[in-house]
Write a protein that holds these residues in place. Structure first.
Motif, mmCIF file in Angstrom:
data_model
loop_
_atom_site.group_PDB
_atom_site.id
_atom_site.type_symbol
_atom_site.label_atom_id
_atom_site.label_comp_id
_atom_site.label_asym_id
_atom_site.label_seq_id
_atom_site.Cartn_x
_atom_site.Cartn_y
_atom_site.Cartn_z
ATOM 1 N N ARG B 115 0.755 -1.166 0.116
ATOM 2 C CA ARG B 115 -0.059 0.123 0.014
ATOM 3 C C ARG B 115 0.921 1.211 -0.078
ATOM 4 O O ARG B 115 0.412 2.249 -0.528
ATOM 5 C CB ARG B 115 -1.057 -0.044 1.260
ATOM 6 C CG ARG B 115 -1.629 1.370 1.369
ATOM 7 C CD ARG B 115 -2.722 1.207 2.429
ATOM 8 N NE ARG B 115 -3.213 -0.076 2.210
ATOM 9 C CZ ARG B 115 -4.651 -0.178 2.362
ATOM 10 N NH1 ARG B 115 -5.544 0.903 2.315
ATOM 11 N NH2 ARG B 115 -5.110 -1.589 2.430
ATOM 12 N N GLU B 119 0.405 4.159 -2.726
ATOM 13 C CA GLU B 119 -0.046 5.359 -2.349
ATOM 14 C C GLU B 119 1.173 6.325 -2.589
ATOM 15 O O GLU B 119 0.903 7.725 -2.932
ATOM 16 C CB GLU B 119 -0.336 5.344 -1.021
ATOM 17 C CG GLU B 119 -1.720 4.397 -0.840
ATOM 18 C CD GLU B 119 -2.146 4.623 0.848
ATOM 19 O OE1 GLU B 119 -1.223 4.944 1.478
ATOM 20 O OE2 GLU B 119 -3.258 4.224 0.910
ATOM 21 N N LYS B 124 -2.840 9.110 -1.627
ATOM 22 C CA LYS B 124 -3.656 8.274 -0.908
ATOM 23 C C LYS B 124 -4.961 8.348 -1.197
ATOM 24 O O LYS B 124 -5.716 7.350 -1.317
ATOM 25 C CB LYS B 124 -3.350 8.669 0.788
ATOM 26 C CG LYS B 124 -4.108 7.719 1.477
ATOM 27 C CD LYS B 124 -3.743 7.863 3.119
ATOM 28 C CE LYS B 124 -4.929 6.884 3.930
ATOM 29 N NZ LYS B 124 -5.474 6.073 3.120
ATOM 30 N N ALA B 127 -5.713 6.627 -4.637
ATOM 31 C CA ALA B 127 -5.576 5.257 -4.461
ATOM 32 C C ALA B 127 -6.995 4.617 -3.891
ATOM 33 O O ALA B 127 -7.406 3.619 -4.426
ATOM 34 C CB ALA B 127 -4.545 4.828 -3.733
ATOM 35 N N ASP B 128 -7.224 5.111 -2.688
ATOM 36 C CA ASP B 128 -8.654 4.741 -2.082
ATOM 37 C C ASP B 128 -9.761 5.163 -3.264
ATOM 38 O O ASP B 128 -10.695 4.036 -3.214
ATOM 39 C CB ASP B 128 -8.886 5.893 -0.961
ATOM 40 C CG ASP B 128 -7.999 5.407 0.191
ATOM 41 O OD1 ASP B 128 -7.290 4.230 -0.076
ATOM 42 O OD2 ASP B 128 -8.398 5.637 1.375
#
Lengths: 144, 144
Positions: B115, B119, B124, B127-128
Motif C-alpha cells: 500500500r 500510495e 492516498k 488510490a482509495d
DNA sequence: AGATAATCATTGTATGTACAAACAAAATAT
DNA sequence: ATATTTTGTTTGTACATACAATGATTATCT
C-alpha cells in the motif's frame, strides 16, 4: 454480530484491480466470441491493420505485454493466417494478411458490443472516467 | 503526422483493467516476496486466520475466484503446512496451522508495504478512490 | 424410503502471461 | 577490423486462473 475485518481486500488496489480484470475479461471474451479470437488478439490485429509492418517491439509496448508474450501471440495469429512476419535484421515486422484485414470489421463490432455491455451497466460517463483513471494509474506505476 | 487511431485501447475497460492488473500484480509480488507467497495466498491465509474453519465456498466468494481455483490454492498452502482441511460432509473447512498463524504479521507487513508503494505514486486519496470504484464496477458487472 | 435434484469439491485440460536464459543482429569501442 | 555491448526475438519453464466433466454428499419430492 460483525464478523472479522475483511476490508483489507476491498481496500487493496492489487485485489480490486485483479477482481475487475477477471470480471471484465469474461465479459470481453463473451463479446468477442463471434470473432473466434480473444480480445487481446483482436486488438493486436487492429494494430497491425492500422500500421502494416509494425515491429513486434512496438506491438508489445502498445499492448503493454512483454516481448515473450507478444511472440506467442504472433505465433498463434500466424498459424491462423491472420498476420505474417517479415524478418528485417534483428527486428520482426508484422503485416496483416487479406484474411486478417477481412476480420477487422467483425472485431470492431465486437469491441462496440463489449463497450455497449459495460456502459449499459456502469453508465457511459463513469465507464469513461474509470478507464482514464486506470490508464493514469498504470502509467504512474510503470515508471519504476 | 498523427499516426493511426489507437484510442480503442485506452478507451476500452477490458484493456485498461488488464493493464493495471498486470502492473500492480508485479508490484504486489515484489512487496510480498519476503513472505515467500504471492499476494493472493497471503490474503487467503488472512481470511483463514480471521475465520478458522471457513468453508472453501466462502473463501472462493470472498476472493472472487472459482471453486476450482480455490481448490488449487488450498492444495498449495496445505503442502506448505500453512492451512489444514477438515472434511465436513460435502463441504471442506479450512483451518490455519500454527505455522500459518505465525505468518500473519509478516503478511500484514507486506500488505502495508504494498500500500505504501502505490500510495506514494498515486496519492492516498486517489488510490482509495480508485479502489472503491473498482469494487463498485466489478460488483455491478458481476450481477450478470 | 427411494428417486431425483441440488450443492460442494476435485480433476483434467487449456490459456494468458511472465521471467530467465539463449540466440542473433546491430551498434559501439578499441 | 575485431571485440564488446546493446537490442530485439525466441524458447523453456512456471504459475494463476478458468471451464467442463466427474464424484460425493445432502436436500427435496413423491
Amino acid at each position: 454480530m460483525s464478523g472479522p475485518d475483511e476490508s483489507f481486500l476491498t481496500n487493496c488496489l492489487f485485489f480490486t484491480a485483479n477482481r475487475l480484470s477477471r470480471t471484465i475479461t469474461k465479459l470481453a471474451e463473451d463479446a468477442f466470441a463471434p470473432t473466434g479470437l480473444t480480445p487481446m488478439y483482436g486488438y493486436l490485429i487492429r494494430l497491425v491493420v492500422g500500421t502494416p509492418g509494425i515491429s513486434q517491439k512496438e506491438l508489445a509496448e502498445k499492448l503493454a505485454v512483454t516481448p515473450s508474450t507478444l511472440t506467442r501471440f504472433v505465433d498463434k495469429l500466424e498459424l491462423k493466417k491472420l498476420v505474417e512476419r517479415k524478418v528485417q535484421g534483428k527486428t520482426v515486422l508484422v503485416y496483416p494478411t487479406a484474411k486478417g484485414e477481412g476480420m477487422v470489421e467483425t472485431i470492431k463490432a465486437a469491441s462496440r458490443d463489449l463497450r455497449n455491455r459495460y456502459e449499459e451497466v456502469l453508465g457511459k460517463e463513469f465507464a469513461d472516467e474509470i478507464s482514464r483513471q486506470l490508464v493514469f494509474s498504470s502509467g504512474q506505476l510503470e515508471k519504476q
